[in-house]
Design a protein around this motif. Structure first.
Motif, PDB file in Angstrom:
ATOM      1  N   ILE A  30      45.675  36.686  49.357  1.00  0.00           N
ATOM      2  CA  ILE A  30      44.779  37.382  48.428  1.00  0.00           C
ATOM      3  C   ILE A  30      44.266  38.627  49.144  1.00  0.00           C
ATOM      4  CG2 ILE A  30      42.595  37.261  47.159  1.00  0.00           C
ATOM      5  CD1 ILE A  30      43.028  34.245  46.900  1.00  0.00           C
ATOM      6  N   SER A  31      44.333  39.769  48.481  1.00  0.00           N
ATOM      7  CA  SER A  31      43.851  41.012  49.084  1.00  0.00           C
ATOM      8  C   SER A  31      42.394  41.247  48.714  1.00  0.00           C
ATOM      9  CB  SER A  31      44.694  42.204  48.616  1.00  0.00           C
ATOM     10  OG  SER A  31      46.012  42.095  49.099  1.00  0.00           O
ATOM     11  N   HIS A  32      41.636  41.756  49.679  1.00  0.00           N
ATOM     12  CA  HIS A  32      40.246  42.117  49.414  1.00  0.00           C
ATOM     13  C   HIS A  32      40.182  43.183  48.324  1.00  0.00           C
ATOM     14  CE1 HIS A  32      37.864  39.903  52.235  1.00  0.00           C
ATOM     15  NE2 HIS A  32      38.535  40.323  53.286  1.00  0.00           N
ATOM     16  N   HIS A  33      39.204  43.053  47.448  1.00  0.00           N
ATOM     17  CA  HIS A  33      38.968  44.071  46.428  1.00  0.00           C
ATOM     18  C   HIS A  33      37.818  44.968  46.866  1.00  0.00           C
ATOM     19  CE1 HIS A  33      41.601  42.303  43.335  1.00  0.00           C
ATOM     20  NE2 HIS A  33      41.247  41.145  43.871  1.00  0.00           N
ATOM     21  N   ILE A  78      33.603  46.036  50.231  1.00  0.00           N
ATOM     22  CA  ILE A  78      34.408  44.917  49.748  1.00  0.00           C
ATOM     23  C   ILE A  78      33.670  44.194  48.628  1.00  0.00           C
ATOM     24  CG2 ILE A  78      35.478  42.725  50.395  1.00  0.00           C
ATOM     25  CD1 ILE A  78      35.597  43.788  53.258  1.00  0.00           C
ATOM     26  N   TYR A 138      33.192  41.055  47.531  1.00  0.00           N
ATOM     27  CA  TYR A 138      33.404  39.669  47.941  1.00  0.00           C
ATOM     28  C   TYR A 138      33.338  38.704  46.759  1.00  0.00           C
ATOM     29  CZ  TYR A 138      33.329  40.542  52.979  1.00  0.00           C
ATOM     30  OH  TYR A 138      33.643  40.946  54.249  1.00  0.00           O
ATOM     31  N   CYS A 181      36.688  38.495  45.204  1.00  0.00           N
ATOM     32  CA  CYS A 181      37.548  37.687  46.082  1.00  0.00           C
ATOM     33  C   CYS A 181      37.247  36.201  45.897  1.00  0.00           C
ATOM     34  CB  CYS A 181      37.336  38.072  47.545  1.00  0.00           C
ATOM     35  SG  CYS A 181      37.844  39.745  47.958  1.00  0.00           S
ATOM     36  N   GLU A 223      38.741  34.867  42.743  1.00  0.00           N
ATOM     37  CA  GLU A 223      40.189  34.647  42.860  1.00  0.00           C
ATOM     38  C   GLU A 223      40.490  33.354  43.610  1.00  0.00           C
ATOM     39  OE1 GLU A 223      43.199  37.397  43.732  1.00  0.00           O
ATOM     40  OE2 GLU A 223      42.043  39.154  43.104  1.00  0.00           O
ATOM     41  N   ILE A 224      39.723  33.108  44.665  1.00  0.00           N
ATOM     42  CA  ILE A 224      39.896  31.859  45.414  1.00  0.00           C
ATOM     43  C   ILE A 224      39.593  30.667  44.518  1.00  0.00           C
ATOM     44  CG2 ILE A 224      39.044  30.488  47.359  1.00  0.00           C
ATOM     45  CD1 ILE A 224      38.381  33.180  48.754  1.00  0.00           C
ATOM     46  N   VAL A 264      30.961  35.210  48.137  1.00  0.00           N
ATOM     47  CA  VAL A 264      31.985  34.166  48.073  1.00  0.00           C
ATOM     48  C   VAL A 264      31.327  32.791  48.015  1.00  0.00           C
ATOM     49  CG1 VAL A 264      33.926  33.099  49.270  1.00  0.00           C
ATOM     50  CG2 VAL A 264      33.667  35.577  49.316  1.00  0.00           C
ATOM     51  N   VAL A 321      39.091  34.228  55.648  1.00  0.00           N
ATOM     52  CA  VAL A 321      38.668  35.502  55.066  1.00  0.00           C
ATOM     53  C   VAL A 321      38.520  36.532  56.181  1.00  0.00           C
ATOM     54  CG1 VAL A 321      36.950  36.666  53.628  1.00  0.00           C
ATOM     55  CG2 VAL A 321      37.436  34.233  53.266  1.00  0.00           C
ATOM     56  N   VAL A 371      42.881  35.591  52.954  1.00  0.00           N
ATOM     57  CA  VAL A 371      42.262  36.734  52.275  1.00  0.00           C
ATOM     58  C   VAL A 371      42.202  37.878  53.276  1.00  0.00           C
ATOM     59  CG1 VAL A 371      40.271  37.552  50.964  1.00  0.00           C
ATOM     60  CG2 VAL A 371      40.883  35.125  50.915  1.00  0.00           C
TER      61      VAL A 371
END
Length: 419
Positions: free
Chosen positions: A252-255, A263, A265, A268, A271-272, A317, A364, A393
């Motif tokens: 998963i790429s950081h947004h 970032i 988070y 992210c 997505e996780i 997160v 992460v 991530v």
């Protein structure tokens, strides 16, 4: 293959008379055939959690003083646990010495393993004792040796020291500690382990373990991408077939948040959560498990989140997990013993929690430099904590930068040569 079919085949090829002699264990510990991804993740984790050792590793057990070294996940702690169980069975007092400034998770896990053995019928006469010894303080070393001497009698003093730090500054203190132990207790039985070969005490049998046994090949490939750590040997290829290659690593790429270039988070975290809930069927408290087979279902405690950055209760997160009803606990030195035994998702800084294994590890990345050796070491330890499903991530630009650095190193080393 089902048990009935196996018995039928035995009878067919060996004769009906042999059927009654076939003893096939039907225990609840037998692993069912997985039908869904979450079951596959759970069963894979169970396979690599089992105490599997390669031929020849158990030959060491009769040795009184052994130093085990090698990269993470090669069976060092498992061997210590096996030796500890042997000593307990023989009626010894097994003393587990923690040499760090704080009690480490590796020591907690080893103590738990041996306490469970002590409470079983296997080791009714033995005893497990945990000691803390900050080897940076001479008084601590003297006090620890005094306590060990007080237990000396007809039987040898039995000591286990797990997960010695690879810190070069502590190497000298480590050698002094073991030298003092041997001087004051000549007949001591002591096993110790470290990822670094530099900590081996003089005069002890030293055994290097480099074959990975506690993480699947797919996870190991991710770990082997990390740069070499001074004093830690690389993994070697196993001559034996792994029970499974494991689950594909999820990336998963950081947004980034366009408004402040930081970032995102929370995105992210969502997505996780989407992967955990949809693919692994991890739901919040109170969710209906439906027809899920609970014998293979993943639990909250099977999940470990490790961050390169500092972790707080207010990290997006973490809050995303809590808002979804999934219990998350940030672990620290004060609560780690309770948290490790609780059915919660554990969140921690990558450098804090070493030595424990979980089926699902979410790593992460943070804003660390590619040249940071300590960050690479923490990353290696974190990845090899995974026994089944790794979720990675990462920064997209960081991966590109790492590739550029590797190419540059190759060009300088192989084409240009030393300047």
């Amino acid at each position: 293959m089902k048990d009935d079919l196996y018995e039928c085949l035995i009878a067919r090829f060996c004769g009906p008379a042999t059927t009654s002699a076939v003893d096939i264990p039907r225990t609840p510990d037998s692993l069912p055939l997985p039908k869904t991804l979450d079951q596959a993740v759970s069963v894979t984790g169970d396979l690599f959690d089992r105490c599997t050792l390669y031929p020849g590793m158990t030959d060491l057990i009769q040795e009184p003083r052994v130093f085990l070294s090698g990269p993470p996940g090669t069976g060092k702690t498992r061997l210590l646990g096996l030796v500890g169980r042997k000593w307990l069975f023989e009626g010894h007092v097994v003393q587990i010495v923690n040499t760090s400034t704080e009690l480490t998770s590796a020591t907690i896990q080893l103590v738990k393993i041996l306490q469970e053995a002590q409470s079983s019928d296997i080791s009714p006469n033995g005893m497990v004792v945990s000691l803390n010894c900050n080897i940076e303080r001479r008084q601590d070393i003297r006090d620890t040796i005094t306590k060990l001497e007080a237990t000396a009698g007809e039987k040898p003093v039995c000591v286990l020291v797990d997960d010695l730090e690879i810190n070069a500054e502590k190497s000298q203190q480590i050698h002094k500690f073991f030298k003092s132990l041997r001087m004051c207790l000549p007949n001591i039985h002591c096993w110790a382990s470290s990822c670094s070969t530099d900590n081996a005490p003089e005069g002890w049998r030293s055994e290097v373990l480099t074959i990975p046994i506690s993480c699947p090949p797919d996870v190991l490939r991710e770990a082997m991408k990390e740069k070499r750590i001074p004093g830690v040997l690389p993994y070697s290829e196993s001559r034996f077939t792994s029970p499974t290659k494991g689950m594909p690593v999820i990336s998963i790429s950081h947004h980034y948040c366009a408004s402040n270039s930081h970032i995102d988070y929370k995105m992210c975290g969502n997505e996780i959560l989407r992967f955990l809930s949809q693919a692994l069927r991890i739901s919040g408290i109170g969710a209906n498990p439906g027809t899920m087979d609970m014998s293979t279902a993943l639990r909250y405690r099977d999940i470990l989140m490790l961050f390169e950055d500092d972790v707080t209760q207010f990290m997006p997160v973490v809050t995303a997990f809590k808002e979804s009803g999934i219990p998350v606990q940030i672990i620290d030195y004060k609560n780690q013993e309770d948290v490790l035994n609780s059915n919660v998702v554990i969140a921690a800084n990558a450098g804090f929690l070493c030595g424990i294994k979980r089926k699902v590890v979410i790593y992460v990345e943070g804003d660390t430099e590619p040249s940071d050796i300590s960050a690479s070491w923490n990353k290696l330890r974190s990845i090899t904590s995974c026994t089944s499903q790794l979720v990675f991530v990462s920064f997209a630009f960081k991966n590109v930068w790492n590739a550029v650095v590797k190419v540059a190193d190759y060009v300088i080393t192989n084409l240009i040569g030393p300047i």
